[in-house]
Motif scaffolding. Structure first.
Motif, PDB file in Angstrom:
ATOM      1  N   LEU A 184       0.698  -1.075   0.429  1.00 64.09           N
ATOM      2  CA  LEU A 184       0.053   0.238   0.174  1.00 64.09           C
ATOM      3  C   LEU A 184       0.711   1.423   0.290  1.00 64.09           C
ATOM      4  O   LEU A 184       0.597   2.536  -0.477  1.00 64.09           O
ATOM      5  CB  LEU A 184      -0.976   0.297   0.996  1.00 64.09           C
ATOM      6  N   LEU A 185       1.862   1.356   0.652  1.00 67.94           N
ATOM      7  CA  LEU A 185       2.756   2.486   0.753  1.00 67.94           C
ATOM      8  C   LEU A 185       3.331   2.555  -0.818  1.00 67.94           C
ATOM      9  O   LEU A 185       3.201   3.434  -1.322  1.00 67.94           O
ATOM     10  CB  LEU A 185       3.795   1.957   1.853  1.00 67.94           C
ATOM     11  N   VAL A 186       3.652   1.602  -0.908  1.00 71.97           N
ATOM     12  CA  VAL A 186       4.526   1.429  -2.764  1.00 71.97           C
ATOM     13  C   VAL A 186       3.245   2.650  -4.077  1.00 71.97           C
ATOM     14  O   VAL A 186       3.584   3.374  -4.507  1.00 71.97           O
ATOM     15  CB  VAL A 186       5.167   0.518  -3.533  1.00 71.97           C
ATOM     16  N   ILE A 187       2.797   1.978  -3.890  1.00 71.88           N
ATOM     17  CA  ILE A 187       0.893   2.233  -3.919  1.00 71.88           C
ATOM     18  C   ILE A 187       0.798   3.771  -3.944  1.00 71.88           C
ATOM     19  O   ILE A 187       0.613   4.949  -4.863  1.00 71.88           O
ATOM     20  CB  ILE A 187      -0.548   1.603  -4.242  1.00 71.88           C
ATOM     21  N   THR A 188       0.386   4.614  -2.813  1.00 72.58           N
ATOM     22  CA  THR A 188       0.842   5.376  -2.129  1.00 72.58           C
ATOM     23  C   THR A 188       2.105   6.258  -3.000  1.00 72.58           C
ATOM     24  O   THR A 188       1.706   7.127  -3.379  1.00 72.58           O
ATOM     25  CB  THR A 188       1.237   5.897  -0.765  1.00 72.58           C
ATOM     26  N   PHE A 189       3.717   6.157  -3.683  1.00 77.13           N
ATOM     27  CA  PHE A 189       4.309   6.594  -3.333  1.00 77.13           C
ATOM     28  C   PHE A 189       3.672   6.359  -5.230  1.00 77.13           C
ATOM     29  O   PHE A 189       4.368   7.392  -5.629  1.00 77.13           O
ATOM     30  CB  PHE A 189       5.723   6.387  -3.082  1.00 77.13           C
ATOM     31  N   LEU A 190       3.375   5.670  -6.100  1.00 73.11           N
ATOM     32  CA  LEU A 190       3.390   5.427  -6.963  1.00 73.11           C
ATOM     33  C   LEU A 190       1.983   6.798  -7.449  1.00 73.11           C
ATOM     34  O   LEU A 190       2.772   7.447  -9.025  1.00 73.11           O
ATOM     35  CB  LEU A 190       2.911   4.112  -7.746  1.00 73.11           C
ATOM     36  N   VAL A 191       0.745   6.449  -6.261  1.00 75.84           N
ATOM     37  CA  VAL A 191       0.230   7.863  -7.254  1.00 75.84           C
ATOM     38  C   VAL A 191       0.266   9.181  -7.053  1.00 75.84           C
ATOM     39  O   VAL A 191       0.269   9.874  -7.301  1.00 75.84           O
ATOM     40  CB  VAL A 191      -0.748   7.225  -6.192  1.00 75.84           C
ATOM     41  N   SER A 192       1.542   9.255  -6.020  1.00 75.88           N
ATOM     42  CA  SER A 192       1.627  10.186  -5.243  1.00 75.88           C
ATOM     43  C   SER A 192       2.575  11.077  -6.620  1.00 75.88           C
ATOM     44  O   SER A 192       2.806  12.187  -7.240  1.00 75.88           O
ATOM     45  CB  SER A 192       2.340  10.839  -4.580  1.00 75.88           C
ATOM     46  N   SER A 193       3.604  10.543  -7.308  1.00 72.87           N
ATOM     47  CA  SER A 193       4.375  10.760  -7.882  1.00 72.87           C
ATOM     48  C   SER A 193       3.688  10.819  -9.645  1.00 72.87           C
ATOM     49  O   SER A 193       3.337  12.017 -10.452  1.00 72.87           O
ATOM     50  CB  SER A 193       5.020   9.343  -8.841  1.00 72.87           C
TER      51      SER A 193
END
Length: 123
Positions: A23-32
């Motif tokens: 979920l953290l990885v997805i958060t950073f991908l979406v943020s980017s």
């Protein structure tokens, strides 16, 4: 004959820790992808880590804060996954871990009514 219900695999702290990291990885991908700035990305990561950490005991909750800090420092503050340990990085490390644990504790208290640091494994 009564049937016993076994806990779902997601109830295992290690499995949930892996899900939370994803979920953290997805958060950073979406943020980017959405162009969030560094502060908004940090806030989103801390919130996601804190909410996900509510399902794991105390030490893994702190570890999720550490994982969030590592992703943030390596990919938002720096580039190509380069971690640094300058004064500001260490301050952010403490902030990520502390905020993650506080959010996790508050959410767990609100939902379950028991402190997450004293949970014991069933079975």
């Amino acid at each position: 004959m009564a049937t016993q219900l076994r806990p779902a695999m997601v109830d295992e702290p290690g499995v949930w820790f892996g899900i939370a990291t994803g979920l953290l990885v997805i958060t950073f991908l979406v943020s980017s992808a959405t162009g969030l700035d560094a502060i908004d990305t940090a806030c989103a990561a801390i919130i996601v880590a804190g909410l996900a950490a509510a399902r794991v005991p105390g030490l893994p909750a702190a570890a999720l804060g550490l994982v969030g800090w590592a992703f943030y420092t390596g990919f938002t503050e720096n580039t190509l996954g380069r971690l640094t340990l300058a004064g500001a990085d260490l301050a952010r490390l403490g902030g990520f871990v502390a905020a993650t644990v506080v959010i996790a504790y508050a959410v767990h208290q609100a939902v379950a009514g028991t402190p997450f640091a004293v949970e014991r494994r069933r079975g």
